[in-house]
Design a protein around this motif. Structure first.
Motif, mmCIF file in Angstrom:
data_model
loop_
_atom_site.group_PDB
_atom_site.id
_atom_site.type_symbol
_atom_site.label_atom_id
_atom_site.label_comp_id
_atom_site.label_asym_id
_atom_site.label_seq_id
_atom_site.Cartn_x
_atom_site.Cartn_y
_atom_site.Cartn_z
ATOM 1 N N ASP A 1 9.294 9.865 -6.502
ATOM 2 C CA ASP A 1 8.241 10.566 -5.778
ATOM 3 C C ASP A 1 6.962 9.745 -5.705
ATOM 4 O OD1 ASP A 1 8.907 11.338 -8.509
ATOM 5 O OD2 ASP A 1 7.063 12.498 -8.528
ATOM 6 N N ALA A 2 6.744 8.838 -6.671
ATOM 7 C CA ALA A 2 5.568 7.967 -6.612
ATOM 8 C C ALA A 2 5.603 7.087 -5.373
ATOM 9 C CB ALA A 2 5.496 7.102 -7.865
ATOM 10 N N VAL A 3 6.797 6.689 -4.950
ATOM 11 C CA VAL A 3 6.941 5.830 -3.767
ATOM 12 C C VAL A 3 6.592 6.606 -2.500
ATOM 13 C CG1 VAL A 3 8.540 4.445 -2.402
ATOM 14 C CG2 VAL A 3 8.674 4.411 -4.897
ATOM 15 N N VAL A 4 7.064 7.843 -2.400
ATOM 16 C CA VAL A 4 6.767 8.644 -1.206
ATOM 17 C C VAL A 4 5.287 8.996 -1.153
ATOM 18 C CG1 VAL A 4 7.220 10.843 -0.053
ATOM 19 C CG2 VAL A 4 9.108 9.531 -1.027
ATOM 20 N N ALA A 5 4.714 9.404 -2.275
ATOM 21 C CA ALA A 5 3.284 9.724 -2.292
ATOM 22 C C ALA A 5 2.461 8.493 -1.933
ATOM 23 C CB ALA A 5 2.882 10.260 -3.664
ATOM 24 N N SER A 6 2.813 7.344 -2.500
ATOM 25 C CA SER A 6 2.077 6.113 -2.193
ATOM 26 C C SER A 6 2.287 5.698 -0.744
ATOM 27 C CB SER A 6 2.537 4.984 -3.122
ATOM 28 O OG SER A 6 2.248 5.282 -4.468
ATOM 29 N N GLY A 7 3.490 5.908 -0.217
ATOM 30 C CA GLY A 7 3.751 5.531 1.163
ATOM 31 C C GLY A 7 2.909 6.317 2.150
ATOM 32 N N ILE A 8 2.797 7.603 1.920
ATOM 33 C CA ILE A 8 2.001 8.431 2.838
ATOM 34 C C ILE A 8 0.525 8.094 2.713
ATOM 35 C CG2 ILE A 8 1.306 10.801 3.362
ATOM 36 C CD1 ILE A 8 4.162 11.646 2.534
ATOM 37 N N THR A 9 0.015 7.948 1.498
ATOM 38 C CA THR A 9 -1.406 7.626 1.340
ATOM 39 C C THR A 9 -1.704 6.236 1.901
ATOM 40 O OG1 THR A 9 -1.002 6.850 -0.933
ATOM 41 C CG2 THR A 9 -1.734 9.124 -0.656
ATOM 42 N N GLN A 10 -0.795 5.282 1.692
ATOM 43 C CA GLN A 10 -1.016 3.938 2.236
ATOM 44 C C GLN A 10 -1.005 3.949 3.761
ATOM 45 O OE1 GLN A 10 1.162 0.569 0.731
ATOM 46 N NE2 GLN A 10 1.096 1.315 -1.385
ATOM 47 N N ALA A 11 -0.141 4.745 4.363
ATOM 48 C CA ALA A 11 -0.108 4.822 5.828
ATOM 49 C C ALA A 11 -1.442 5.315 6.364
ATOM 50 C CB ALA A 11 1.019 5.741 6.279
ATOM 51 N N TRP A 12 -1.979 6.373 5.752
ATOM 52 C CA TRP A 12 -3.281 6.891 6.195
ATOM 53 C C TRP A 12 -4.370 5.841 5.999
ATOM 54 C CZ3 TRP A 12 0.161 10.370 7.153
ATOM 55 C CH2 TRP A 12 -0.156 11.556 7.792
ATOM 56 N N GLN A 13 -4.328 5.121 4.886
ATOM 57 C CA GLN A 13 -5.363 4.121 4.604
ATOM 58 C C GLN A 13 -5.260 2.929 5.543
ATOM 59 O OE1 GLN A 13 -4.581 3.303 0.487
ATOM 60 N NE2 GLN A 13 -5.518 5.206 -0.239
ATOM 61 N N ARG A 14 -4.069 2.398 5.730
ATOM 62 C CA ARG A 14 -3.905 1.199 6.561
ATOM 63 C C ARG A 14 -4.249 1.462 8.022
ATOM 64 N NH1 ARG A 14 -1.178 -3.060 4.119
ATOM 65 N NH2 ARG A 14 -0.218 -2.595 2.101
#
Length: 393
Positions: A283-296
């Motif tokens: 779940d850390a990967v999915v949470a990080s993926g979504i937050t990184q998408a918004w940030q990038r």
């Protein structure tokens, strides 16, 4: 300008070993964000100056975002000279030609695997383009074939593709390593076109936690050249996209758009993605993926998936493992993140495979077994001396 005379050979992403960390031109982000809900375009078109144009075009080719860039230039979302628009259009044309060739390769591969009774799913590029970019299909280009293979069919898959004339340039690390621990393999045909076979979405900590056989309990489908192609379903496409963004290391801007596209446009059931990730302990990967998408992408869009992601707790162990991939550390460092996630009885075999690769694997890297043992022993000795000096101080 006129297009290329000969269809280009697809250039697989795996050949790019170093990501481009130069500052990102605003036009590139604007192109990739274009069409997402909630994007403010009131400021007018983003300009590309003549001095910046060569670097912008090169970066778009590097990140495989030529379709997004050319489409934005053609509709006026990005402003540039006619020469820049023409050059971007030619790049896009070449990318589209490559994508058609890749799709034909995928259809031929599908026939081989189906005839062999192999269970498989198309993922990433072509799957996302046809299912999640329906209204912008031509913009989401891709350069290779990615398939997820059922773990129990791995040997049958390799045998069938080998019989069809594909070969594996990089041998398995040790016999049995792929099935037990590996991410998968890359095969090439006589023209050096690549197909990436996935047993897992990643190496290391998050790869060995996966239960990939569960992905074959559901599927979506697309049709290519009259053939039905099985594809990962929506929540699983989001699961893979998050792994690719957080742990993949390449084409981060385009993959960030994929994550945002799945959540905001396709509106896949992200809660099912989160539930699968939680069950797999990724779940850390999915949470990080979504937050990184918004940030990038610099998105200012409220969405429950993003709310969940930014509030989701990530353990120190998971955070440290993600950092190893974010920093693009070497393969060995990334692979070693798996050790704390393995059952104790699997750790010796895993470390032995990493420390003492098989003869074929060493030969492919230009090393002899005895030289490798000496090198490993020297490395261990250096680490021991460093540790001893540290203890004295």
């Amino acid at each position: 300008g006129s297009g290329p005379r000969d269809p280009p050979r697809p250039q697989p992403e795996r050949r790019r070993h170093v990501a481009d960390h130069r500052p990102l031109h605003p036009a590139l982000r604007a192109a990739v964000r274009r069409g997402l809900p909630g994007i403010d375009v009131s400021a007018g078109p983003v300009p590309i100056g003549d001095d910046d144009a060569p670097d912008v075009l090169a970066r778009a080719r590097f990140d495989r975002t030529t379709g997004f860039l050319a489409a934005a230039l053609l509709d006026g979302s990005i402003a540039a000279t006619d020469d820049t628009v023409d050059a971007a259009s030619i790049d896009w044309q070449r990318s589209l030609q490559a994508a058609v060739l890749v799709e034909a390769f995928a259809v031929r591969t599908a026939a081989v695997l189906d005839d062999a009774g192999v269970r498989w799913r198309l993922t990433k590029g072509a799957a996302l383009a046809h299912l999640d970019y329906r209204d912008r299909l031509a913009e989401r280009t891709f350069g290779d074939v990615d398939l997820v293979i059922h773990p129990d069919d791995w040997a049958s898959c390799l045998g069938a593709l080998n019989s069809a004339g594909l070969r594996r340039p990089a041998p398995e690390l040790r016999p049995g390593y792929d099935r037990r621990f590996g991410k998968g393999a890359t095969l090439v045909d006589a023209r050096e076109w690549e197909i990436d076979l996935h047993l897992r979405f990643a190496i290391g900590r998050f790869g060995v936690r996966a239960r990939m056989e569960e992905l074959f309990e559901r599927q979506d489908e697309i049709e290519l050249a009259g053939r039905t192609i099985p594809v990962l379903d929506g929540p699983d496409r989001l699961l893979h996209a998050c792994h690719h963004l957080v742990l993949g290391g390449f084409s981060a801007l385009r993959v960030a758009r994929d994550v945002a596209q799945l959540v905001l446009v396709s509106e896949v059931d992200w809660e099912t993605t989160a539930a699968t990730a939680s069950a797999w302990h990724v779940d850390a990967v999915v949470a990080s993926g979504i937050t990184q998408a918004w940030q990038r992408l610099e998105l200012d869009v409220d969405h429950p998936a993003h709310d969940w992601a930014v509030q989701h707790p990530i353990s120190r162990g998971d955070a440290r493992a993600i950092d190893v991939f974010t920093e693009e550390r070497p393969f060995r460092n990334q692979a070693l993140t798996a050790v704390p996630a393995l059952a104790w009885h699997r750790i010796p075999g895993y470390l032995f495979a990493l420390g003492f690769p098989g003869t074929d694997s060493l030969r492919e890297r230009g090393r002899r077994p005895l030289d490798h043992v000496r090198r490993s022993a020297s490395r261990l000795g250096q680490r021991a001396r460093v540790g001893s000096n540290g203890n004295r101080n």
